[in-house]
Design an enzyme around this catalytic site. Structure first.
Site, PDB file in Angstrom:
ATOM      1  N   SER A  17     -17.048  72.453  39.341  1.00  0.00           N
ATOM      2  CA  SER A  17     -18.385  72.010  39.746  1.00  0.00           C
ATOM      3  C   SER A  17     -19.381  72.025  38.596  1.00  0.00           C
ATOM      4  O   SER A  17     -20.566  72.292  38.790  1.00  0.00           O
ATOM      5  CB  SER A  17     -18.907  72.895  40.888  1.00  0.00           C
ATOM      6  OG  SER A  17     -19.012  74.251  40.461  1.00  0.00           O
ATOM      7  N   ALA A  20     -18.956  67.583  34.551  1.00  0.00           N
ATOM      8  CA  ALA A  20     -17.904  66.565  34.684  1.00  0.00           C
ATOM      9  C   ALA A  20     -17.520  66.357  36.144  1.00  0.00           C
ATOM     10  O   ALA A  20     -17.482  65.224  36.636  1.00  0.00           O
ATOM     11  CB  ALA A  20     -16.680  66.969  33.858  1.00  0.00           C
ATOM     12  N   THR A  50     -21.315  74.675  32.357  1.00  0.00           N
ATOM     13  CA  THR A  50     -22.475  73.787  32.236  1.00  0.00           C
ATOM     14  C   THR A  50     -23.768  74.553  32.437  1.00  0.00           C
ATOM     15  O   THR A  50     -24.734  74.375  31.677  1.00  0.00           O
ATOM     16  CB  THR A  50     -22.383  72.653  33.280  1.00  0.00           C
ATOM     17  OG1 THR A  50     -21.233  71.856  33.004  1.00  0.00           O
ATOM     18  CG2 THR A  50     -23.625  71.779  33.256  1.00  0.00           C
ATOM     19  N   ALA A  53     -25.127  76.241  29.274  1.00  0.00           N
ATOM     20  CA  ALA A  53     -25.357  75.480  28.040  1.00  0.00           C
ATOM     21  C   ALA A  53     -26.850  75.482  27.715  1.00  0.00           C
ATOM     22  O   ALA A  53     -27.667  75.109  28.552  1.00  0.00           O
ATOM     23  CB  ALA A  53     -24.850  74.048  28.209  1.00  0.00           C
ATOM     24  N   GLU A 122     -29.261  70.211  15.585  1.00  0.00           N
ATOM     25  CA  GLU A 122     -28.385  71.373  15.510  1.00  0.00           C
ATOM     26  C   GLU A 122     -27.413  71.214  14.350  1.00  0.00           C
ATOM     27  O   GLU A 122     -27.366  70.176  13.689  1.00  0.00           O
ATOM     28  CB  GLU A 122     -27.637  71.552  16.836  1.00  0.00           C
ATOM     29  CG  GLU A 122     -28.573  71.765  18.019  1.00  0.00           C
ATOM     30  CD  GLU A 122     -27.853  71.980  19.332  1.00  0.00           C
ATOM     31  OE1 GLU A 122     -26.613  71.984  19.331  1.00  0.00           O
ATOM     32  OE2 GLU A 122     -28.523  72.145  20.358  1.00  0.00           O
ATOM     33  N   HIS A 250     -18.904  80.566  18.483  1.00  0.00           N
ATOM     34  CA  HIS A 250     -20.326  80.336  18.218  1.00  0.00           C
ATOM     35  C   HIS A 250     -20.801  81.385  17.229  1.00  0.00           C
ATOM     36  O   HIS A 250     -20.561  82.577  17.417  1.00  0.00           O
ATOM     37  CB  HIS A 250     -21.144  80.413  19.517  1.00  0.00           C
ATOM     38  CG  HIS A 250     -22.483  79.759  19.385  1.00  0.00           C
ATOM     39  ND1 HIS A 250     -23.512  80.298  18.640  1.00  0.00           N
ATOM     40  CD2 HIS A 250     -22.964  78.597  19.886  1.00  0.00           C
ATOM     41  CE1 HIS A 250     -24.564  79.509  18.697  1.00  0.00           C
ATOM     42  NE2 HIS A 250     -24.256  78.457  19.449  1.00  0.00           N
ATOM     43  N   ARG A 297     -20.159  74.654  12.888  1.00  0.00           N
ATOM     44  CA  ARG A 297     -19.991  75.990  13.460  1.00  0.00           C
ATOM     45  C   ARG A 297     -18.820  76.769  12.867  1.00  0.00           C
ATOM     46  O   ARG A 297     -18.902  77.984  12.695  1.00  0.00           O
ATOM     47  CB  ARG A 297     -19.808  75.882  14.983  1.00  0.00           C
ATOM     48  CG  ARG A 297     -21.089  75.523  15.694  1.00  0.00           C
ATOM     49  CD  ARG A 297     -20.872  75.387  17.183  1.00  0.00           C
ATOM     50  NE  ARG A 297     -22.136  75.129  17.859  1.00  0.00           N
ATOM     51  CZ  ARG A 297     -22.238  74.897  19.161  1.00  0.00           C
ATOM     52  NH1 ARG A 297     -21.143  74.873  19.908  1.00  0.00           N
ATOM     53  NH2 ARG A 297     -23.407  74.675  19.719  1.00  0.00           N
ATOM     54  N   HIS A 358     -16.551  80.601  22.134  1.00  0.00           N
ATOM     55  CA  HIS A 358     -17.520  79.722  22.797  1.00  0.00           C
ATOM     56  C   HIS A 358     -16.893  78.495  23.446  1.00  0.00           C
ATOM     57  O   HIS A 358     -17.278  78.102  24.542  1.00  0.00           O
ATOM     58  CB  HIS A 358     -18.554  79.281  21.762  1.00  0.00           C
ATOM     59  CG  HIS A 358     -19.708  78.510  22.321  1.00  0.00           C
ATOM     60  ND1 HIS A 358     -20.531  79.015  23.316  1.00  0.00           N
ATOM     61  CD2 HIS A 358     -20.190  77.276  22.023  1.00  0.00           C
ATOM     62  CE1 HIS A 358     -21.465  78.124  23.610  1.00  0.00           C
ATOM     63  NE2 HIS A 358     -21.279  77.058  22.858  1.00  0.00           N
ATOM     64  N   ARG A 393     -15.727  71.058  17.361  1.00  0.00           N
ATOM     65  CA  ARG A 393     -16.718  70.295  18.128  1.00  0.00           C
ATOM     66  C   ARG A 393     -18.073  70.273  17.439  1.00  0.00           C
ATOM     67  O   ARG A 393     -18.590  71.301  17.024  1.00  0.00           O
ATOM     68  CB  ARG A 393     -16.867  70.921  19.522  1.00  0.00           C
ATOM     69  CG  ARG A 393     -17.953  70.282  20.384  1.00  0.00           C
ATOM     70  CD  ARG A 393     -17.984  70.942  21.738  1.00  0.00           C
ATOM     71  NE  ARG A 393     -18.427  72.311  21.663  1.00  0.00           N
ATOM     72  CZ  ARG A 393     -19.675  72.730  21.905  1.00  0.00           C
ATOM     73  NH1 ARG A 393     -20.617  71.834  22.192  1.00  0.00           N
ATOM     74  NH2 ARG A 393     -19.984  73.998  21.863  1.00  0.00           N
ATOM     75  N   SER A 398     -20.386  68.296  23.794  1.00  0.00           N
ATOM     76  CA  SER A 398     -19.494  68.648  24.904  1.00  0.00           C
ATOM     77  C   SER A 398     -20.029  68.190  26.254  1.00  0.00           C
ATOM     78  O   SER A 398     -19.270  67.658  27.070  1.00  0.00           O
ATOM     79  CB  SER A 398     -19.224  70.158  24.918  1.00  0.00           C
ATOM     80  OG  SER A 398     -20.431  70.884  24.881  1.00  0.00           O
TER      81      SER A 398
END
Length: 527
Positions: A17, A20, A50, A53, A122, A250, A297, A358, A393, A398
């Site tokens: 949930s 995505a 999510t 984030a 970032e 992270h 990162r 992360h 990433r 993401s």
């Protein structure tokens, strides 16, 4: 525990949930109003990666200074040569349309005084292109999507429902023809936690959107629900899995012993101008990369890890004291509040930080249509390996990936839905011969053991000897857990442990096979 003898049919079974899963469900339910969409989630509706984030979503918005080519190039550089350039281009060029849909669904991104979107920057990005909602972007997106999903009558949203295993030909007695020799997914066995019953969900299409596996490490920014469930059940169903060795740590989680999961100090804070200092208060990033704090990162995390090991100190610092505090507190109100709760005044004090697990860049293989190697099984979000991230990433790609691949799954399935049929001869769950587990301490011990093994042997920096030790210890844990699982009544804790061991073992195996250092993977013996 008694399995339900009744089979539940649903046109679409969505496992997860987050951004995505909810995006796919919303699009599908809106187009196919007579179809039934079932969302299952192991906790409350909003509990997903999510929700946690902070930074935002990357998208080329201001084309006077930014371009698709720049975003593509930044992504390819961060991925360290392992990205699929066609996938990167598809995702980057789709971003504006997908972001516009989020906005139309009610997501509120921050704007500046002129009324334009306040674009952040970032690590790894050459331009300001991050749309955000202060420092809780994920929570705002989750809120907006849930508000849309919960008013649609053809969506059945089941909380505290845990996916145990996918249903394939391994369970279904169906004749396999040469034309239909590929494995198919027919739904899933699902534990109704509150009723302590295993339900059989049969579906025309199943969408795996269950997130990552941060809980395999001791220090992680991931919520406690991130136990690698999607990767675990897909692997057992014989789906193709790849690039599990690429774990993104992270660089800046708040150092606060005893807090779990670790509180994230967003990448955007360094994008805002914050500087890293060692335990003595000296700058050090210039020794590792010309981009300093804005390096990708993997570089920043390894630099911090190296400084920690050299000094033997428990943490380093993030310095925000030179920044415009009025703007800082407006942009990062929750980070500021969190620091204040620990008596850290960001205008005067350095923030103690450590790296934390992360994000996993690998996972279940999908093509550009979000199709897995198993028929009628689609996947999107962190559970997947799409080719977008490569070895590492790029920050804020993401959430975008989840949006784009949910849309791809929706578009592809829309062409097939009218001809799709429910499978036949699907058996209900069989738990004959199991007994209630009276040794929960074994589950707790083994879960902690997985975390210790992965943190010590398969962390930011690895070695051949460490990987061998991890493999040996994880194999013992697997055998012990299998005996317990085969003879015990099901529980979420037992199933989560099963998936944690599986994903930990996969990370270790893929790490052993990689022969060059790349992105988020670093083996000191390969230097």
């Amino acid at each position: 525990m008694q399995p339900e003898t009744k089979i539940t049919t649903t046109d679409f079974l969505v496992i997860g949930s987050g951004i995505a899963g909810l995006t796919f469900a919303l699009k599908t339910a809106t187009k196919f109003t007579n179809a039934k969409i079932t969302i299952i989630t192991k906790d409350e509706q909003s509990e997903s990666n999510t929700k946690y984030a902070q930074g935002g979503i990357a998208s080329v918005y201001d084309k006077t200074v930014d371009s698709f080519e720049q975003h593509i190039e930044d992504t390819l550089i961060a991925g360290d040569g392992l990205c699929d350039e066609e996938v990167v281009r598809m995702v980057v060029e789709s971003a504006p349309d997908r972001l516009q849909e989020l906005i139309e669904w009610g997501t509120k991104f921050d704007k500046n005084k002129e009324g334009d979107y306040d674009l952040g920057r970032e690590g790894g990005h050459s331009q300001n292109r991050i749309l955000h909602h202060t420092d809780i972007t994920g929570a705002e997106i989750e809120r907006a999507l849930l508000a849309q999903v919960n008013v649609l009558p053809n969506i059945d949203f089941l909380t505290h429902h845990y996916a145990i295993d996918l249903i394939t030909e391994h369970q279904v007695k169906q004749k396999r023809t040469k034309r239909n020799s590929k494995i198919s997914c027919f739904g899933a066995y699902v534990l109704d936690v509150k009723k302590s019953k295993v339900k059989t969900f049969v579906s025309k299409f199943t969408i795996l959107a269950s997130g990552g596996n941060g809980q395999v490490y001791e220090t992680t920014t991931n919520p406690v629900v991130a136990t690698g469930d999607g990767i675990g059940i897909a692997y057992r169903a014989k789906a193709e899995i790849s690039e599990m060795e690429f774990i993104q740590f992270h660089p800046t989680a708040l150092y606060n012993p005893g807090e779990y999961p670790a509180f994230l100090i967003s990448e955007a804070v360094r994008g805002f101008g914050a500087k890293l200092r060692d335990y003595n208060g000296d700058f050090f990033m210039h020794k590792y990369d010309v981009r300093e704090e804005l390096a990708s990162r993997d570089i920043v995390a390894r630099a911090i890890d190296n400084e920690l090991k050299k000094s033997g100190k428990p943490h380093l610092y993030l310095d925000c004291t030179h920044l415009d505090m009025e703007k800082f507190t407006a942009h990062f109100p929750n980070i500021t509040k969190k620091c204040q709760s620990l008596n850290i005044n960001v205008s005067k004090d350095y923030i103690p930080i450590v790296p934390a697990s992360h994000y996993i860049c690998g996972g279940v293989n999908v093509n550009k249509k979000a199709k897995t190697s198993i028929k009628k099984l689609y996947a999107c979000g962190e559970v997947t390996r799409t080719g977008l991230h490569g070895g590492n990433r790029l920050a804020s790609n993401s959430l975008l990936e989840g949006l784009v691949y949910a849309h791809s799954a929706f578009e592809n399935i829309s062409k097939k839905f009218d001809k799709a049929k429910f499978p036949e001869n699907v058996p209900t769950w069989n738990d004959n011969g199991v007994v209630k587990n009276m040794e929960n301490i074994l589950i707790t011990h083994d879960r902690n053991e997985v975390k210790t093994i992965m943190t010590n042997y398969v962390g930011i920096v690895r070695s051949n000897e460490r990987l061998k030790r991890a493999e040996k210890k994880l194999r013992v844990l697997y055998e012990d857990n299998k005996r317990l699982y085969d003879h015990s009544e099901l529980s979420v804790d037992l199933c989560e442990l099963r998936n944690l061991i599986t994903t930990a073992y996969l990370i270790t195996q893929f790490s052993k096979k990689r022969t060059t250092n790349c992105g988020g993977f670093y083996n000191m013996d390969l230097v």
